[in-house]
Design an enzyme around this catalytic site. Structure first.
Site, mmCIF file in Angstrom:
data_model
loop_
_atom_site.group_PDB
_atom_site.id
_atom_site.type_symbol
_atom_site.label_atom_id
_atom_site.label_comp_id
_atom_site.label_asym_id
_atom_site.label_seq_id
_atom_site.Cartn_x
_atom_site.Cartn_y
_atom_site.Cartn_z
ATOM 1 N N LYS A 84 -2.519 -6.389 1.891
ATOM 2 C CA LYS A 84 -2.773 -6.698 0.176
ATOM 3 C C LYS A 84 -3.284 -7.701 -0.116
ATOM 4 O O LYS A 84 -4.172 -7.588 -1.092
ATOM 5 C CB LYS A 84 -1.350 -6.441 -0.335
ATOM 6 C CG LYS A 84 -0.539 -5.405 -0.226
ATOM 7 C CD LYS A 84 -1.316 -4.041 -0.700
ATOM 8 C CE LYS A 84 -0.180 -2.759 -0.865
ATOM 9 N NZ LYS A 84 -0.994 -1.887 -1.559
ATOM 10 N N GLU A 106 1.099 -3.787 -10.672
ATOM 11 C CA GLU A 106 2.338 -3.118 -10.160
ATOM 12 C C GLU A 106 2.486 -3.435 -8.854
ATOM 13 O O GLU A 106 1.590 -3.888 -7.901
ATOM 14 C CB GLU A 106 1.913 -1.797 -10.604
ATOM 15 C CG GLU A 106 1.382 -0.801 -9.231
ATOM 16 C CD GLU A 106 -0.216 -1.526 -8.957
ATOM 17 O OE1 GLU A 106 -0.438 -1.581 -7.955
ATOM 18 O OE2 GLU A 106 -0.815 -1.643 -9.844
ATOM 19 N N SER A 368 0.106 -2.990 8.886
ATOM 20 C CA SER A 368 -0.212 -3.229 7.572
ATOM 21 C C SER A 368 0.391 -4.354 7.035
ATOM 22 O O SER A 368 0.018 -5.088 6.199
ATOM 23 C CB SER A 368 -0.211 -2.133 6.602
ATOM 24 O OG SER A 368 0.991 -1.507 6.636
#
Length: 383
Positions: A84, A106, A368
């Protein structure tokens, strides 16, 4: 920039937001070719975030599963613990260049919230995060981290109290405050141009992985595997291989048998939500259904429009892994490689554990994120 991927995507927003999104597209197109901006981004990804991430050959896991050579793209080693941060840094730099003083976002699993809060602290931006109360309870550590970083976390109690509802509140905030606020969407979804922007900032994953596998194996992999919630880590990996003869597999959350988040595996229908046309779980009246997964980051009712197009083109295959299979993968990777994955990533590992044995196959799994955030939850589940 293309507004649609095939027939999916678009810009279904209130009229008041159209100028703001047009300005965002215009400014993004400028920085794509801005050498100074791209150098600054590359330097931060290298010096601050920890890129390039390794492509690690998981020898013991490969031997146990009898599935050839399994490589892990180690996005879990990045600063803040997940992929991210790639997009958060990129969009925060863009927001600063646009003169925005405040960013909102969010978050479901909390990793995007932490990454956004981190980028805001780094660049001196005011930051607020929207998070469903169900997710906040599952991810208390990440809520604490966001607060520690100086970010205000707004807990959402409406609807299913998960990611869908957090996006609803963030969109309301953006509609009211777009003049001084940038909405830093965390996945490859939402109204145009967000799916393209997020994919481009995450494409570094695939670019690195392609170069690394060619150096290590002298050839392309047979298969790419990545979990799919909204779809940013998967599209980031897939993007560099779209024109190559490589199988691409996206893994969704199969949940507990009754409740799930299976959008592209035959359960969902086309619809419009959160500014885009894509596949969504909905009832016969078109009402969005509640979703569930042991992983807070995979329980979104829809999926990014580029994934919907890849499914329709039959360029990518989408499958699901249930909670128990993901928990088994969480333990297996920990015990055989000393690497504890995020529950999201464990779904990708879980699918490879189910694949047919093939000693000559080379697979890249996008790891991830790391499992620190999920350890308290898994500890309770495994009691």
């Amino acid at each position: 920039m293309k507004r649609y991927f095939g027939k999916y995507g678009g810009q279904f927003v209130p009229e008041t937001l159209v100028p703001a999104l047009a300005h965002l597209e215009e400014e993004y197109c400028k920085i794509k070719d801005d050498k100074s901006f791209q150098e600054n981004l590359s330097n931060l990804l290298f010096d601050y975030c920890g890129r390039p991430t390794p492509l690690y050959l998981a020898k013991r896991l490969s031997k146990k599963l009898g599935v050839g050579r399994i490589y892990l793209k180690r996005e879990d080693l990045l600063h803040t613990g997940a992929h991210k941060i790639n997009n958060a840094i990129g969009q925060s730099l863009l927001a600063k260049k646009m003169g925005k003083k405040r960013i909102i976002a969010e978050t479901g699993a909390g990793q995007h919230g932490v990454a956004t809060a981190t980028a805001a602290a780094l660049l001196g931006l005011e930051c607020e995060i929207y998070m469903g109360s169900t997710d906040a309870k599952r991810q208390e550590l990440n809520v604490f981290k966001m607060n520690l970083l100086g970010t205000k976390v707004n807990i959402v109690e409406s609807g299913s109290k998960t990611l869908k509802d957090a996006i609803n509140e963030a969109l309301r905030d953006y509609t009211a405050n777009f003049k001084d606020t940038h909405y830093l969407i965390g996945s490859a979804l939402g109204p145009h141009p967000y799916p393209t922007i997020v994919r481009d900032f995450q494409s570094v994953i695939g670019i690195e992985a392609k170069k690394q596998i060619l150096e290590k194996e002298g050839k392309l992999p047979d298969c790419l595997v990545a979990c799919v919630g909204g779809g940013s880590n998967a599209i980031g990996l897939f993007s560099a291989f779209l024109d190559e003869p490589v199988e691409m597999i996206g893994v969704e959350a199969g949940g507990n048998g009754k409740q799930h988040a299976e959008r592209l595996t035959g359960k969902a229908r086309e619809g419009v939500l959160h500014g885009m046309k894509s596949y969504f779980l909905q009832d016969e009246n078109g009402q969005i259904q509640n979703t569930y997964s042991v992983s807070a980051g995979l329980d979104y009712a829809g999926v990014g429009p580029e994934h919907s197009n890849l499914k329709e083109m039959e360029r990518a295959k989408y499958v699901s892994v249930n909670d128990q299979e993901a928990l088994s993968a969480f333990k297996t990777l920990s015990q055989y490689e000393g690497i504890t994955p995020a529950l999201e990533s464990a779904h990708a590992v879980g699918y490879v554990m189910k694949m047919e044995k093939a000693e000559d196959k080379t697979i890249i799994i996008n790891l991830s994120g790391r499992g620190d955030k999920d350890a308290p939850q898994v500890m309770e589940l495994l009691k």
